[in-house]
Design a protein around this motif. Structure first.
Motif, PDB file in Angstrom:
ATOM      1  N   THR A   4       0.840  -1.199   0.000  1.00 54.63           N
ATOM      2  CA  THR A   4       0.000   0.000   0.000  1.00 54.63           C
ATOM      3  C   THR A   4       0.875   1.249   0.000  1.00 54.63           C
ATOM      4  O   THR A   4       2.079   1.181   0.217  1.00 54.63           O
ATOM      5  CB  THR A   4      -0.928   0.034   1.238  1.00 54.63           C
ATOM      6  OG1 THR A   4      -0.131   0.063   2.412  1.00 54.63           O
ATOM      7  CG2 THR A   4      -1.873  -1.157   1.250  1.00 54.63           C
ATOM      8  N   LYS A   5       0.209   2.383  -0.234  1.00 55.66           N
ATOM      9  CA  LYS A   5       0.889   3.681  -0.191  1.00 55.66           C
ATOM     10  C   LYS A   5      -0.095   4.720   0.312  1.00 55.66           C
ATOM     11  O   LYS A   5      -1.316   4.556   0.193  1.00 55.66           O
ATOM     12  CB  LYS A   5       1.427   4.068  -1.567  1.00 55.66           C
ATOM     13  CG  LYS A   5       0.335   4.242  -2.624  1.00 55.66           C
ATOM     14  CD  LYS A   5       0.923   4.509  -3.988  1.00 55.66           C
ATOM     15  CE  LYS A   5      -0.175   4.436  -5.036  1.00 55.66           C
ATOM     16  NZ  LYS A   5       0.368   4.461  -6.382  1.00 55.66           N
ATOM     17  N   ALA A   6       0.433   5.788   0.855  1.00 58.15           N
ATOM     18  CA  ALA A   6      -0.394   6.890   1.337  1.00 58.15           C
ATOM     19  C   ALA A   6      -0.401   7.993   0.282  1.00 58.15           C
ATOM     20  O   ALA A   6       0.649   8.348  -0.256  1.00 58.15           O
ATOM     21  CB  ALA A   6       0.147   7.424   2.649  1.00 58.15           C
ATOM     22  N   THR A  23      -5.016   5.587   2.275  1.00 57.29           N
ATOM     23  CA  THR A  23      -4.055   4.510   2.101  1.00 57.29           C
ATOM     24  C   THR A  23      -4.656   3.588   1.053  1.00 57.29           C
ATOM     25  O   THR A  23      -5.767   3.077   1.245  1.00 57.29           O
ATOM     26  CB  THR A  23      -3.820   3.749   3.417  1.00 57.29           C
ATOM     27  OG1 THR A  23      -3.343   4.678   4.388  1.00 57.29           O
ATOM     28  CG2 THR A  23      -2.800   2.643   3.235  1.00 57.29           C
TER      29      THR A  23
END
Length: 121
Positions: A4-6, A23
Motif C-alpha cells: 500500500t501507499k499513502a 491509504t
C-alpha cells in the motif's frame, strides 16, 4: 498482503474544500483512488469525463499511477479564459486612456522641467 501507499486527494470549490488522506493499493490509478475515496458522493458536480485531474499541480491522465505521498487534485472548469480576460483588461485600459494605444504599456507621466527649484541664497 498487497503493498500500500499513502496519498492525498484534494478538491475545492469557493465554498468548500476537501482534502482526504488515503491509504491505497500501490498499483491504484488516479481514477481508482478517486472512486475509492467517496469524494464523488460528497461533490456531485465532479464529472471525471469533464474535470481535469493532476498530481502536484501538473495535469495527468486518469490511468496514471501516483507515487507514495503524492497529492491528487481534481480541477474545476475555468470560469473564464485567463488570456481572454487579460486581453479584455488591456483593451479597456487603452480605451480609457490608461494605456498607450500602440504598445499597450502604461502612459508616461508628463513631467515639466521648465522651472528650476529656487534656493534661498
Amino acid at each position: 498482503m498487497a503493498e500500500t501507499k499513502a496519498v492525498e486527494l484534494a478538491y475545492a470549490t469557493p465554498a468548500k474544500q476537501s482534502l482526504l488522506s488515503l491509504t491505497v493499493d500501490a498499483a491504484s490509478t488516479v481514477e481508482q483512488i478517486i472512486l475509492q475515496s467517496g469524494i464523488l458522493s460528497s461533490h456531485a458536480e465532479i464529472d471525471l469525463s469533464q474535470n481535469k485531474v493532476g498530481i502536484w499541480s501538473r495535469t495527468c491522465k486518469l490511468n496514471e499511477v501516483p507515487k507514495a505521498g503524492d497529492r491528487i487534485e481534481i480541477y474545476r472548469p475555468l470560469i473564464a479564459d485567463p488570456k481572454d480576460m487579460r486581453r479584455r483588461r488591456a483593451e479597456k485600459a487603452k480605451d480609457e486612456g490608461r494605456a498607450n494605444k500602440t504598445t499597450g504599456g502604461r502612459q508616461q507621466q508628463s513631467q515639466s522641467h521648465d522651472s528650476e527649484p529656487q534656493s534661498d541664497s
